[in-house]
Design an enzyme around this catalytic site. Structure first.
Site, PDB file in Angstrom:
ATOM      1  N   GLU A  84       0.838  -1.202   0.000  1.00  0.00           N
ATOM      2  CA  GLU A  84       0.000   0.000   0.000  1.00  0.00           C
ATOM      3  C   GLU A  84       0.868   1.245   0.000  1.00  0.00           C
ATOM      4  O   GLU A  84       1.627   1.471   0.939  1.00  0.00           O
ATOM      5  CB  GLU A  84      -0.900   0.027   1.245  1.00  0.00           C
ATOM      6  CG  GLU A  84      -2.018  -0.993   1.186  1.00  0.00           C
ATOM      7  CD  GLU A  84      -3.046  -0.801   2.305  1.00  0.00           C
ATOM      8  OE1 GLU A  84      -3.461   0.351   2.558  1.00  0.00           O
ATOM      9  OE2 GLU A  84      -3.415  -1.806   2.930  1.00  0.00           O
ATOM     10  N   ASP A  90      -9.435  -0.772  -1.774  1.00  0.00           N
ATOM     11  CA  ASP A  90      -8.864  -0.009  -0.665  1.00  0.00           C
ATOM     12  C   ASP A  90      -9.996   0.749   0.014  1.00  0.00           C
ATOM     13  O   ASP A  90     -10.777   1.431  -0.646  1.00  0.00           O
ATOM     14  CB  ASP A  90      -7.806   0.983  -1.164  1.00  0.00           C
ATOM     15  CG  ASP A  90      -7.078   1.608   0.010  1.00  0.00           C
ATOM     16  OD1 ASP A  90      -6.270   0.913   0.644  1.00  0.00           O
ATOM     17  OD2 ASP A  90      -7.353   2.788   0.324  1.00  0.00           O
ATOM     18  N   LYS A 149     -25.859  -4.183   6.744  1.00  0.00           N
ATOM     19  CA  LYS A 149     -24.725  -3.321   6.382  1.00  0.00           C
ATOM     20  C   LYS A 149     -24.603  -3.254   4.862  1.00  0.00           C
ATOM     21  O   LYS A 149     -24.353  -2.197   4.287  1.00  0.00           O
ATOM     22  CB  LYS A 149     -23.429  -3.854   7.019  1.00  0.00           C
ATOM     23  CG  LYS A 149     -22.199  -3.020   6.661  1.00  0.00           C
ATOM     24  CD  LYS A 149     -20.904  -3.545   7.271  1.00  0.00           C
ATOM     25  CE  LYS A 149     -19.698  -2.799   6.718  1.00  0.00           C
ATOM     26  NZ  LYS A 149     -18.406  -3.371   7.099  1.00  0.00           N
TER      27      LYS A 149
HETATM   28  P1  ITT Z   1      -6.250  -5.570   2.626  1.00  0.00           P
HETATM   29  O1  ITT Z   1      -5.405  -4.350   2.427  1.00  0.00           O
HETATM   30  O2  ITT Z   1      -5.440  -6.809   2.760  1.00  0.00           O
HETATM   31  O3  ITT Z   1      -7.327  -5.714   1.584  1.00  0.00           O
HETATM   32  P2  ITT Z   1      -7.042  -4.150   5.028  1.00  0.00           P
HETATM   33  O4  ITT Z   1      -7.831  -4.575   6.216  1.00  0.00           O
HETATM   34  O5  ITT Z   1      -5.690  -3.585   5.251  1.00  0.00           O
HETATM   35  O6  ITT Z   1      -7.009  -5.406   4.029  1.00  0.00           O
HETATM   36  P3  ITT Z   1      -7.920  -1.613   3.871  1.00  0.00           P
HETATM   37  O7  ITT Z   1      -6.534  -1.072   3.797  1.00  0.00           O
HETATM   38  O8  ITT Z   1      -8.774  -1.438   2.663  1.00  0.00           O
HETATM   39  O9  ITT Z   1      -7.922  -3.162   4.176  1.00  0.00           O
HETATM   40  O10 ITT Z   1      -8.724  -1.056   5.096  1.00  0.00           O
HETATM   41  C1  ITT Z   1      -8.232  -0.042   5.924  1.00  0.00           C
HETATM   42  C2  ITT Z   1      -8.761  -0.178   7.314  1.00  0.00           C
HETATM   43  O11 ITT Z   1     -10.108   0.231   7.356  1.00  0.00           O
HETATM   44  C3  ITT Z   1      -8.670  -1.580   7.877  1.00  0.00           C
HETATM   45  O12 ITT Z   1      -8.102  -1.500   9.161  1.00  0.00           O
HETATM   46  C4  ITT Z   1     -10.071  -2.050   7.969  1.00  0.00           C
HETATM   47  O13 ITT Z   1     -10.296  -2.800   9.131  1.00  0.00           O
HETATM   48  C5  ITT Z   1     -10.881  -0.743   7.999  1.00  0.00           C
HETATM   49  N1  ITT Z   1     -12.086  -0.948   7.210  1.00  0.00           N
HETATM   50  C6  ITT Z   1     -12.189  -1.103   5.881  1.00  0.00           C
HETATM   51  N2  ITT Z   1     -13.458  -1.352   5.501  1.00  0.00           N
HETATM   52  C7  ITT Z   1     -14.169  -1.373   6.639  1.00  0.00           C
HETATM   53  C8  ITT Z   1     -15.509  -1.622   6.932  1.00  0.00           C
HETATM   54  O14 ITT Z   1     -16.395  -1.926   6.010  1.00  0.00           O
HETATM   55  N3  ITT Z   1     -15.895  -1.575   8.194  1.00  0.00           N
HETATM   56  C9  ITT Z   1     -15.010  -1.286   9.169  1.00  0.00           C
HETATM   57  N4  ITT Z   1     -13.715  -1.053   9.010  1.00  0.00           N
HETATM   58  C10 ITT Z   1     -13.289  -1.101   7.740  1.00  0.00           C
END
Ligand code: ITT
Length: 179
Positions: free
Chosen positions: A32, A59, A158
């Site tokens: 990232e 993302d 959701k």
């Molecule tokens: P990947 O990069 O491996 O896909 P990640 O959990 O790191 O997984 P993101 O960078 O897209 O994914 O997400 C950033 C943060 O936002 C991450 O800590 C998630 O837990 C949170 N997040 C993303 N979508 C969410 C949702 O629908 N509800 C609650 N928290 C969310």
């Protein structure tokens, strides 16, 4: 879909499933970059995956109005470092609690690439509520709901209004038109 996050994958698979589109998971640690726009972050993660299959990266993040969109691109890091308690503490006494969740998808199939964005407006709760969902869900109250946090809702509820559902619905409608 390349992701290390089970919840994201399950939500995405459900939504695409409604359109008859199958989603498989590649369990990878995404690279990232730091960028303001989530599309740019997803596009870069996708670009460096040198695989000749239809592939997508999503993302997502939480953008708090009062803090100029913080944690935004740093959402994973902030959750790991200070968790929801840290956000609640930061916002103690704040009247303006507006925030949005953003989801950006970068998709590639051969020479075809496309990005999609979904968002949902809401507010940061004063305390954690609910055990559903993941990440910031226990502190995010969607404006279109009835005052409950995403953490207090079931997966289907959701998915009716979430940022992820909106982005993946756009992808699905676009994919359906491609065939
Ligand atoms: P990947 O990069 O491996 O896909 P990640 O959990 O790191 O997984 P993101 O960078 O897209 O994914 O997400 C950033 C943060 O936002 C991450 O800590 C998630 O837990 C949170 N997040 C993303 N979508 C969410 C949702 O629908 N509800 C609650 N928290 C969310």
């Amino acid at each position: 879909m390349g992701t290390g996050n089970d919840h994201k994958y399950n939500e995405a698979r459900e939504i695409l499933g409604e359109y008859g589109i199958e989603l498989e998971r590649l369990s990878i640690e995404r690279v990232e970059i730091q960028a303001d726009e989530p599309e740019a972050i997803a596009e870069y993660s996708l670009k460096i995956l040198n695989m000749d299959i239809p592939l997508l990266i999503e993302d997502a993040g939480l953008y708090i109005d009062k803090y100029q969109g913080f944690p935004g691109p740093y959402s994973s890091y902030v959750l790991r470092a200070i968790d929801n308690e840290g956000i609640l503490k930061l916002m103690e006494g704040d009247g303006d609690r507006g925030a949005i969740y953003l989801s950006a998808i970068a998709y590639r199939d051969g020479d075809i690439t496309a990005t999609f964005r979904g968002e949902v407006k809401g507010e940061i709760a004063h305390e954690k509520r609910g055990t559903g969902g993941f990440g910031y869900d226990p502190i995010f109250i969607p404006t279109e709901g009835d005052g409950r946090t995403f953490g207090e809702m079931g997966v289907d509820e959701k998915a009716k209004i979430s940022h992820r559902a909106r982005a993946f619905k756009q992808l699905a409608e676009w994919l359906v038109k491609q065939v």
